[in-house]
Design an enzyme around this catalytic site. Structure first.
Site, PDB file in Angstrom:
ATOM      1  N   CYS A 113       0.822  -1.216   0.000  1.00  0.00           N
ATOM      2  CA  CYS A 113       0.000   0.000   0.000  1.00  0.00           C
ATOM      3  C   CYS A 113       0.851   1.258   0.000  1.00  0.00           C
ATOM      4  O   CYS A 113       0.523   2.237  -0.672  1.00  0.00           O
ATOM      5  CB  CYS A 113      -0.930  -0.011   1.210  1.00  0.00           C
ATOM      6  SG  CYS A 113      -1.986   1.465   1.351  1.00  0.00           S
ATOM      7  N   CYS A 209      -6.370  -2.801   7.556  1.00  0.00           N
ATOM      8  CA  CYS A 209      -7.544  -1.931   7.509  1.00  0.00           C
ATOM      9  C   CYS A 209      -8.738  -2.573   6.825  1.00  0.00           C
ATOM     10  O   CYS A 209      -9.879  -2.291   7.178  1.00  0.00           O
ATOM     11  CB  CYS A 209      -7.188  -0.601   6.831  1.00  0.00           C
ATOM     12  SG  CYS A 209      -6.784  -0.737   5.069  1.00  0.00           S
TER      13      CYS A 209
END
Length: 363
Positions: A113, A209
């Protein structure tokens, strides 16, 4: 004279801060304002509207977090932008994450990410908004030496997050600021409590997340289903059964459902045969492994062979090893002493002291 007036009236650079709605990114924005920069906040929306936010402590990207980021920006009187990258995040991060599990490896999505989303799409948007830099709340330090940008561990080694940044490039680093690297977490908490008391009760995000309270096994069950397979030992003897190899990772001890005189751990996963191999702790140790997808912060390795302290997962105590780099963008890592649970798919990250050299993916 005109040139002198123009120089004196030159506005300070604009810094875009990746605002998560937490203490770290909020204090980052406050510190940059105190340093005289122009500041704006950008919050990433990475999850779809129908995501299950049942357990709000499990994510850093919920609607509540976005609202808190907007509240912080309003208090600081700086612009706030929400950047919806949920479609790209699914394609670049979520889908590959679960695909890797089906390949029998254990990926780290944060490592992916950072270069692709945070220092990729978010950085691009910051530049489009006229910013000269992107700042984040990572506890690490960027410095320029002899024309190269380097990453060092933050002074608070208990919170250091440089491990997650080994894939960053020189091109990205020249536009990045990490204001928290010179602080200890307790100092940042104290500042946050003073500036943003409405964040005092907000828990820190600890988990991936996009994994809901149901866990990644729930999503895998939808994709993979229940495919009963054998749990075997290193001799090939069947010790038990499992619902599917993707539900296991190297080093796992709990959830095996096997009675044994000594604790057993997952030592290997064989996707093509839907088998999980287990063994005693001694069988979990390894001295040598291969690494692919190498990246070095300077753009090249310090030498074809070099000594480094190597981390093979986050919060791992670095262990000394010899790294041999070949011409195929791969390397061989040989530890001075065997280490437990060297896990394919995780990152092997190289340091010399507090200097981040680079890293790669355990093959």
């Amino acid at each position: 004279m005109d040139k002198l007036v123009q120089k004196e009236n030159k506005e300070p650079p604009l810094v875009a801060v990746a605002m998560s709605g937490g203490i770290d990114s909020s204090v980052t924005a406050q510190l940059l304002l105190q340093q005289g920069y122009q500041v704006m906040g950008i919050t990433l929306k990475v999850l779809p509207d129908n995501f299950d936010y049942h357990d709000k402590t499990k994510t850093c990207c919920s609607p509540i977090d976005i609202q808190l980021a907007a509240q912080v920006c309003a208090k600081l009187n700086i612009p706030h932008l929400v950047l919806d990258v949920s479609s790209q995040f699914k394609d670049m991060i979520i889908d590959p994450f679960f695909k890797k599990y089906l390949q029998g490896v254990t990926p780290n999505p944060c490592v992916e990410c950072n270069p692709l989303i945070k220092f990729g799409l978010l950085l691009q948007e910051a530049l489009r908004q006229g910013a000269s830099y992107l700042a984040t709340g990572h506890y690490c330090i960027v410095e320029k030496t002899n024309g190269f940008f380097l990453i060092r561990k933050g002074i608070d080694h208990t919170k250091d997050q440089s491990y997650m940044l080994w894939r960053l490039t020189q091109e990205q680093l020249k536009m990045v600021k990490f204001p928290l690297g010179g602080y200890h977490k307790k100092e940042i908490k104290k500042m946050g409590s003073l500036y943003f008391p409405f964040l005092n009760d907000k828990p820190e995000s600890q988990d991936i997340c996009f994994i809901s309270h149901k866990g990644y096994q729930h999503y895998l069950a939808q994709q993979f289903g229940q495919r009963r397979g054998n749990i075997i030992n290193s001799k090939g003897e069947v010790l038990g059964h499992h619902p599917g190899y993707p539900y296991f990772t190297i080093g796992q001890r709990k959830g095996l459902g096997i009675s044994h005189s000594r604790p057993l751990y997952v030592t290997k996963i064989i996707p093509e045969h839907n088998q999980v191999v287990v063994g005693e702790k001694e069988e979990l140790a390894a001295s040598e492994f291969s690494i692919n997808s190498l990246n070095f912060i300077a753009g090249y390795p310090p030498a074809a062979e070099f000594k480094a302290e190597v981390m093979i997962r986050y919060n791992f105590v670095p262990a000394t090893a010899l790294i041999k780099v070949n011409k195929n963008h791969q390397a061989l890592c040989r530890f001075d002493a065997p280490q437990l649970a060297v896990t394919p798919g995780q990152s092997a990250v190289f340091y010399q002291g507090d200097l981040l050299l680079g890293g790669g993916i355990i093959d």
